[in-house]
Design an enzyme around this catalytic site. Structure first.
Site, PDB file in Angstrom:
ATOM      1  N   ALA A 287       0.866  -1.145   0.002  1.00 26.27           N
ATOM      2  CA  ALA A 287       0.144   0.026   0.098  1.00 26.27           C
ATOM      3  C   ALA A 287       0.950   1.268   0.082  1.00 26.27           C
ATOM      4  CB  ALA A 287      -0.975  -0.019   1.095  1.00 26.27           C
ATOM      5  N   ASP A 288       0.405   2.259  -0.664  1.00 23.72           N
ATOM      6  CA  ASP A 288       0.896   3.379  -0.703  1.00 23.72           C
ATOM      7  C   ASP A 288       0.522   4.288   0.389  1.00 23.72           C
ATOM      8  OD1 ASP A 288       2.627   3.206  -3.057  1.00 23.72           O
ATOM      9  OD2 ASP A 288       0.735   3.555  -4.207  1.00 23.72           O
ATOM     10  N   GLY A 289      -0.512   3.979   0.861  1.00 25.78           N
ATOM     11  CA  GLY A 289      -1.282   4.676   2.054  1.00 25.78           C
ATOM     12  C   GLY A 289      -2.413   3.821   2.487  1.00 25.78           C
TER      13      GLY A 289
END
Length: 392
Positions: A287-289
């Site tokens: 996940a990037d965020g």
């Protein structure tokens, strides 16, 4: 050690107008021809470098995973590197330069590099009061966040660092030097926690990977690679399906690394996910965020993979460090800062044809099964509670 989920970052901000060093674009897509480049929108730095309402793991289990990680020679090397950089003289300290120095370490995530750089701000500060030091830290944090406004982990990491470090009150100490030492101690502790997060996640995820399983992965996530590496080193037998990850083909890189570990791997074109899903036992993505709803923002294509997996009753697991927990609440795919990327189709594209250049999408929490984090193994519904705890 590994590239974090399609995050290629230039050595300099877009606004600097300075070309990136060649080594910072090892896997970036082929640059478009001049005629095509003129028609492309501005490309974000993000891609130019890229049960009930509770957690499902006990604190004892988490403690065991942290103990299993233990100290490493890499930690000592990082601290030695820090002391060497802080001793560097001859020019004024720059948090951006310090950040770029840390980013040269291939196994260091972007957010951890920012955390290390902010710790160096405290170490090199000439402030004489706590107020001056906090203002200096805030300016440094804002500089890092503005360096790439599309990077969610960079912004979240800086915000969490500021909250964690400045939680200490100067009134607890008799003099400024004692308070500054305490801040530096907390900063280095936070950096150490963030650095070890990937290994803790790898330990926590092992009970969910079983012999004979088939795992589908998407994009190049360093934490997912660490999970698979740990499983292989523990003697588990499994195979991995890697999506190609167009347009930057991050799946090709991941498949190469898995092959080096002698893990059976099969490369899929992105459009073959539904075709192959009946052979898959679980999906693992990075996940990037991680947003307040428990959903994730990740490489383009994650959402559609989760949709297919959900329809075929396949669990979708997310591996993400806690410094990627962001105070964001997107309502739809367009409700977030766009991260754009260059796309080369290999043939000229007519000027009248619009090209979708978004780099990432949003996957709502209802399509995710569990999140493996250094805080424990969480259901998506618990993320908001964890965010509250992190920012208290």
């Amino acid at each position: 050690m590994w590239y974090r989920s399609a995050s290629f970052i230039l050595d300099k901000n877009q606004n600097d107008g300075v070309l990136a060093k060649p080594e910072s674009r090892l896997l970036s897509p082929t640059a478009p021809p001049p005629s095509m480049a003129e028609t492309l929108p501005k490309i974000s730095a993000y891609y130019q470098t890229r049960a009930a309402h509770h957690g499902v793991v006990t604190s004892d289990w988490l403690a065991q995973a942290q103990a299993a990680v233990g100290p490493s020679t890499e930690d000592a090397a990082s601290e030695d590197s820090s002391s060497l950089k802080s001793a560097d003289t001859g020019k004024a300290f720059s948090v951006i330069d310090e950040f770029n120095n840390w980013r040269k370490q291939p196994d260091l995530a972007e957010a951890v590099a920012a955390i290390r750089a902010l710790a160096s701000v405290i170490r090199s500060s000439e402030a004489t009061t706590m107020m001056e030091l906090e203002i200096e830290l805030k300016k440094a944090s804002d500089s890092l966040k503005s360096w790439d406004t599309t990077s969610i982990s960079l912004t979240a990491g800086c915000d969490l660092f500021m909250r964690y470090v400045t939680r200490t009150s100067a009134l607890e100490y008799e003099d400024f030097n004692s308070a500054k030492s305490r801040l530096l101690e907390r900063a280095e502790k936070f950096g150490e926690i963030s650095y070890k997060a990937r290994r803790i996640i790898a330990m926590l995820s092992q009970d969910f990977i079983f012999d004979g399983c088939t795992i589908l992965v998407h994009g190049f996530s360093r934490v997912v690679l660490e999970v698979l590496r740990t499983a292989a080193q523990s003697g588990k037998l499994f195979r991995v399906f890697c999506t190609e990850g167009r347009p930057d083909r991050t799946g090709l890189r991941l498949s190469n690394e898995l092959a080096k570990l002698d893990i059976p791997v099969k490369l899929l074109i992105d459009s073959a996910v539904a075709y192959s899903m009946d052979e898959v036992d679980m999906v693992f993505v990075g996940a990037d965020g991680v947003v307040e709803s428990g959903g994730i923002i990740n490489m383009m294509g994650t959402y559609q993979i989760a949709l297919v997996a959900k329809s075929m009753n396949k669990p979708v697991y997310v591996a993400a460090e806690s410094y990627k927990f962001a105070r964001l609440y997107p309502l739809d795919q367009k409700d977030m800062v766009p991260a754009l990327r260059p796309i080369d189709f290999g043939v000229p594209i007519p000027s009248k044809v619009e090209v979708e250049t978004s780099a990432r999408d949003y996957t709502p929490p209802q399509y995710l099964t569990l999140l493996f984090t250094d805080l424990g193994v969480l259901t998506p519904s618990v993320v908001s509670d964890e965010l509250i705890q992190l920012y208290l």
